[in-house]
Scaffold this active site. Structure first.
Site, PDB file in Angstrom:
ATOM      1  N   SER A 138      57.844  31.679   5.829  1.00  0.00           N
ATOM      2  CA  SER A 138      57.150  32.804   5.218  1.00  0.00           C
ATOM      3  C   SER A 138      56.206  32.281   4.125  1.00  0.00           C
ATOM      4  O   SER A 138      55.334  31.465   4.415  1.00  0.00           O
ATOM      5  CB  SER A 138      58.180  33.812   4.696  1.00  0.00           C
ATOM      6  OG  SER A 138      57.616  35.082   4.531  1.00  0.00           O
ATOM      7  N   HIS A 163      62.486  38.534  11.073  1.00  0.00           N
ATOM      8  CA  HIS A 163      61.764  37.677  10.148  1.00  0.00           C
ATOM      9  C   HIS A 163      62.623  36.495   9.699  1.00  0.00           C
ATOM     10  O   HIS A 163      62.107  35.408   9.447  1.00  0.00           O
ATOM     11  CB  HIS A 163      61.313  38.489   8.933  1.00  0.00           C
ATOM     12  CG  HIS A 163      60.309  37.791   8.070  1.00  0.00           C
ATOM     13  ND1 HIS A 163      59.028  37.515   8.497  1.00  0.00           N
ATOM     14  CD2 HIS A 163      60.391  37.289   6.813  1.00  0.00           C
ATOM     15  CE1 HIS A 163      58.354  36.889   7.546  1.00  0.00           C
ATOM     16  NE2 HIS A 163      59.166  36.734   6.509  1.00  0.00           N
TER      17      HIS A 163
END
Length: 260
Positions: A101, A235
């Site tokens: 990320s 995610h």
């Protein structure tokens, strides 16, 4: 994979890395750069996930855990400079970069800075769950109230829920979370400057924010080779798929050794 004793995990003297080493003379190093709101402890299990020849360094961002009193960093340029400078003593062996990320953007910037400032190329760049620099569409969540910020962290996952639900603990972790989201919200889009190493990208097939198409754009900065892996999960697919991910990374580091 070696089944030796647990690695020693001292905090680096420069305070920037937690180190996991099984030998005093590793053949390679892996630098792990955590996500927004993340910390080195999230990647503790990675310290035993690789062979004896690999020393794992996990970045310890200021403003959290045992760096709680250190001022937070809220600009990508500043964080890149400090992480890169702290990494310089560890460049006696090949270094692979992994970022998840926000950490993926940071890993990319560190790779560029190593080449431009220090004439050193990373062995490889591994990026996870983050758009490439030229496809970024920054959000201004860092300008929102505390509740909106916390809800976004909850939506993405990767942060201990007890830290978010307890008012006293939340007050402690919020400055670091806001600083990280300020980095995320003010970084990019920017030019697709190529890195001088292979790039490997990873994404969960159920990620609510990042698509396979998004991750494919990393090929634009990878003239030395690009591979994209899609794993099951959201995610934070890397929590459920840690073994698969680290095995793949270990194999690719070994392949890089042979090519080098």
């Amino acid at each position: 994979m070696s089944l030796g004793t647990d690695p020693v995990a001292p905090v680096a003297a420069d305070r920037w890395f937690r180190r996991y080493a099984r030998t005093p003379t590793p053949r390679r190093r892996l630098l792990v750069l955590p996500h927004a709101g993340g910390s080195a402890s999230f990647y503790h299990a990675w310290g035993t996930a690789f062979d004896d020849d690999t020393e794992v360094l996990v970045a310890r961002y200021p403003g959290r855990h045992d760096r709680l009193t250190d001022p937070c960093v809220d600009r990508m340029e500043d964080l890149t400079e400090r992480v890169t400078d702290a990494l310089l003593p560890f460049l006696d062996v090949p270094v692979t970069l992994f970022g998840h990320s926000m950490g993926a953007s940071l890993a990319y910037e560190v790779a560029l800075r190593l080449t431009r400032r220090h004439k050193v190329s990373a062995a490889a760049l591994h990026v996870s769950s983050r758009k490439p620099p030229h496809r970024l569409t920054p959000r201004r969540l860092h300008e929102a109230g505390d509740e909106a910020l916390i809800e976004e962290v909850r939506r993405l996952g990767g942060t201990d829920e007890s830290l978010l639900s307890d008012p006293d603990l939340r007050e402690i972790v919020l400055p670091a979370i806001r600083a990280d989201f300020t980095i995320v919200g003010t970084y990019g889009p920017r030019a697709a400057d190529p890195v001088d190493c292979p790039v490997y990208a990873y994404v969960g097939d159920q990620d609510p924010s990042i698509t396979v198409h998004d991750m494919s754009g990393w090929a634009d900065v990878a003239p030395r080779g690009f591979r994209l892996d899609v794993l099951g999960g959201g995610h934070f697919y890397l929590t459920e798929r840690q073994d698969s991910l680290t095995r793949t990374m270990a194999r690719r580091m070994s392949e890089t050794d042979r090519m080098g």
